[in-house]
Motif scaffolding. Structure first.
Motif, PDB file in Angstrom:
ATOM      1  N   CYS A 136      95.991 -12.982  79.705  1.00 21.07           N
ATOM      2  CA  CYS A 136      97.309 -13.503  79.320  1.00 21.07           C
ATOM      3  C   CYS A 136      98.450 -12.593  79.768  1.00 21.07           C
ATOM      4  N   ARG A 137      98.301 -11.298  79.526  1.00 26.66           N
ATOM      5  CA  ARG A 137      99.373 -10.370  79.891  1.00 26.66           C
ATOM      6  C   ARG A 137      99.704 -10.480  81.385  1.00 26.66           C
ATOM      7  N   SER A 138      98.682 -10.404  82.218  1.00 31.79           N
ATOM      8  CA  SER A 138      98.878 -10.462  83.673  1.00 31.79           C
ATOM      9  C   SER A 138      99.427 -11.815  84.109  1.00 31.79           C
ATOM     10  N   LEU A 139      98.938 -12.886  83.479  1.00 23.87           N
ATOM     11  CA  LEU A 139      99.397 -14.225  83.827  1.00 23.87           C
ATOM     12  C   LEU A 139     100.893 -14.384  83.520  1.00 23.87           C
ATOM     13  N   LEU A 140     101.307 -13.961  82.332  1.00 19.54           N
ATOM     14  CA  LEU A 140     102.725 -14.075  81.955  1.00 19.54           C
ATOM     15  C   LEU A 140     103.600 -13.181  82.834  1.00 19.54           C
ATOM     16  N   GLU A 141     103.100 -11.982  83.155  1.00 24.28           N
ATOM     17  CA  GLU A 141     103.861 -11.092  84.045  1.00 24.28           C
ATOM     18  C   GLU A 141     103.996 -11.709  85.437  1.00 24.28           C
ATOM     19  N   ALA A 142     102.916 -12.336  85.918  1.00 25.39           N
ATOM     20  CA  ALA A 142     102.955 -12.981  87.235  1.00 25.39           C
ATOM     21  C   ALA A 142     104.017 -14.078  87.266  1.00 25.39           C
ATOM     22  N   TYR A 144     106.664 -14.709  84.853  1.00 28.70           N
ATOM     23  CA  TYR A 144     108.022 -14.373  84.436  1.00 28.70           C
ATOM     24  C   TYR A 144     108.626 -13.168  85.158  1.00 28.70           C
ATOM     25  N   LEU A 145     107.807 -12.191  85.504  1.00 24.83           N
ATOM     26  CA  LEU A 145     108.352 -10.999  86.144  1.00 24.83           C
ATOM     27  C   LEU A 145     108.233 -11.046  87.663  1.00 24.83           C
ATOM     28  N   LYS A 146     107.079 -11.503  88.133  1.00 22.08           N
ATOM     29  CA  LYS A 146     106.868 -11.558  89.591  1.00 22.08           C
ATOM     30  C   LYS A 146     107.337 -12.888  90.185  1.00 22.08           C
ATOM     31  N   LYS A 147     107.724 -13.820  89.306  1.00 17.14           N
ATOM     32  CA  LYS A 147     108.268 -15.125  89.710  1.00 17.14           C
ATOM     33  C   LYS A 147     107.319 -15.915  90.614  1.00 17.14           C
ATOM     34  N   GLN A 148     106.015 -15.805  90.335  1.00 13.85           N
ATOM     35  CA  GLN A 148     105.041 -16.581  91.106  1.00 13.85           C
ATOM     36  C   GLN A 148     104.995 -18.011  90.575  1.00 13.85           C
ATOM     37  N   ASN A 149     104.721 -18.953  91.469  1.00 17.07           N
ATOM     38  CA  ASN A 149     104.619 -20.342  91.008  1.00 17.07           C
ATOM     39  C   ASN A 149     103.197 -20.611  90.522  1.00 17.07           C
ATOM     40  N   MET A 150     102.997 -21.780  89.920  1.00 18.40           N
ATOM     41  CA  MET A 150     101.708 -22.102  89.297  1.00 18.40           C
ATOM     42  C   MET A 150     100.571 -22.157  90.310  1.00 18.40           C
ATOM     43  N   GLN A 151     100.857 -22.599  91.530  1.00 13.53           N
ATOM     44  CA  GLN A 151      99.818 -22.667  92.559  1.00 13.53           C
ATOM     45  C   GLN A 151      99.342 -21.252  92.918  1.00 13.53           C
ATOM     46  N   GLU A 152     100.283 -20.330  93.069  1.00 10.37           N
ATOM     47  CA  GLU A 152      99.930 -18.935  93.378  1.00 10.37           C
ATOM     48  C   GLU A 152      99.112 -18.329  92.228  1.00 10.37           C
ATOM     49  N   ILE A 153      99.528 -18.613  91.009  1.00 16.70           N
ATOM     50  CA  ILE A 153      98.824 -18.086  89.836  1.00 16.70           C
ATOM     51  C   ILE A 153      97.422 -18.678  89.753  1.00 16.70           C
ATOM     52  N   ALA A 154      97.304 -19.985  90.044  1.00 12.76           N
ATOM     53  CA  ALA A 154      95.990 -20.638  89.999  1.00 12.76           C
ATOM     54  C   ALA A 154      95.023 -19.948  90.960  1.00 12.76           C
ATOM     55  N   SER A 155      95.466 -19.683  92.201  1.00 15.23           N
ATOM     56  CA  SER A 155      94.545 -19.041  93.140  1.00 15.23           C
ATOM     57  C   SER A 155      94.293 -17.584  92.781  1.00 15.23           C
ATOM     58  N   ALA A 156      95.310 -16.871  92.305  1.00 17.19           N
ATOM     59  CA  ALA A 156      95.137 -15.452  91.964  1.00 17.19           C
ATOM     60  C   ALA A 156      94.205 -15.266  90.759  1.00 17.19           C
ATOM     61  N   PHE A 157      94.262 -16.191  89.809  1.00 12.86           N
ATOM     62  CA  PHE A 157      93.484 -16.042  88.580  1.00 12.86           C
ATOM     63  C   PHE A 157      92.208 -16.891  88.562  1.00 12.86           C
ATOM     64  N   GLY A 158      91.974 -17.629  89.652  1.00 13.56           N
ATOM     65  CA  GLY A 158      90.739 -18.400  89.767  1.00 13.56           C
ATOM     66  C   GLY A 158      90.727 -19.717  89.001  1.00 13.56           C
ATOM     67  N   TYR A 159      91.900 -20.291  88.710  1.00 14.43           N
ATOM     68  CA  TYR A 159      91.941 -21.601  88.066  1.00 14.43           C
ATOM     69  C   TYR A 159      91.757 -22.672  89.142  1.00 14.43           C
ATOM     70  N   ALA A 165      96.371 -23.747  85.354  1.00 15.01           N
ATOM     71  CA  ALA A 165      97.107 -22.486  85.217  1.00 15.01           C
ATOM     72  C   ALA A 165      98.286 -22.676  84.256  1.00 15.01           C
ATOM     73  N   LYS A 166      98.949 -23.817  84.365  1.00 15.55           N
ATOM     74  CA  LYS A 166     100.092 -24.117  83.499  1.00 15.55           C
ATOM     75  C   LYS A 166      99.646 -24.233  82.040  1.00 15.55           C
ATOM     76  N   THR A 167      98.519 -24.882  81.817  1.00 15.45           N
ATOM     77  CA  THR A 167      97.969 -25.015  80.466  1.00 15.45           C
ATOM     78  C   THR A 167      97.643 -23.635  79.894  1.00 15.45           C
ATOM     79  N   GLN A 168      97.021 -22.792  80.707  1.00 15.62           N
ATOM     80  CA  GLN A 168      96.674 -21.448  80.253  1.00 15.62           C
ATOM     81  C   GLN A 168      97.932 -20.632  79.953  1.00 15.62           C
ATOM     82  N   LYS A 169      98.960 -20.789  80.791  1.00 19.19           N
ATOM     83  CA  LYS A 169     100.225 -20.079  80.558  1.00 19.19           C
ATOM     84  C   LYS A 169     100.808 -20.497  79.211  1.00 19.19           C
TER      85      LYS A 169
END
Length: 191
Positions: A136-142, A144-159, A165-169
């Motif tokens: 959760c910490r890394s996902l929220l930082e990605a 809100y702080l790193k301004k990554q979009n949901m697609q980038e977060i999905a691939s980075a976190f394996g969703y 990824a949006k549901t998990q956020k």
């Protein structure tokens, strides 16, 4: 405690004329002083001058070896800058020499209280983020702080997709709010 140590390190760096410490203090405080000056009949050039004078005062205090800062650096810089600006306004007779009028124009007490309240809230939010755990910490930082979009977060976190990824956020945000308000209700970090 972490912020207090950081403040001490910045002051020690300033006393040694360490470029990084000076730049950090400048970066963290200049816009605040600029807003103070511009919102009270000053110009951008006035703000630069007053900020430099306030930095010189802080530098001389830090070099004295006997200076103990009992507030945040930004509170001290703001207070010094405010006094210097009021003095300059009085000398320029923009307020007819009546400093009490200027005192009403620059309500430092409320600003300082707001800064303390915000610092306290940021401290509680930092504790809440620390207590949140991974991923959760890394996902929220990605997001809100790193301004990554949901697609980038999905691939980075394996969703499997951006929707997951949006549901998990969302779940992480709910958890963060719960942790934050638990700290807030208990008064942790709040005066």
């Amino acid at each position: 405690m972490k912020e207090e140590n950081n403040e001490k390190l910045l002051l020690q760096g300033l006393a040694r004329n360490d470029k990084k410490a000076v730049e950090t203090i400048y970066r963290l405080n200049y816009s605040m002083v600029q807003s103070l000056i511009i919102n009270n009949n000053g110009s951008a050039d006035d703000a630069k001058d007053i900020f430099q004078e306030a930095m010189i005062v802080l530098y001389e205090k830090a070099r004295s070896g006997t200076f103990e800062l009992n507030c945040l650096i930004k509170t001290y810089v703001y207070s010094v800058a405010r006094r210097l600006w009021l003095k300059k306004l009085q000398q320029a007779s923009r307020f007819g020499g009546d400093i009490s009028v200027a005192e009403n124009t620059v309500p430092v007490e409320e600003d300082v209280e707001d800064h303390h309240r915000r610092d306290s809230e940021f401290g509680m939010m930092e504790k809440a983020m620390d207590g949140l755990g991974e991923p959760c910490r890394s996902l929220l930082e990605a997001f809100y702080l790193k301004k990554q979009n949901m697609q980038e977060i999905a691939s980075a976190f394996g969703y499997t997709n951006a929707e997951n990824a949006k549901t998990q956020k969302y779940k992480c945000l709910v958890r963060l709010k719960k942790v934050f308000f638990t700290h807030y209700k208990n008064g942790t970090g709040n005066e």
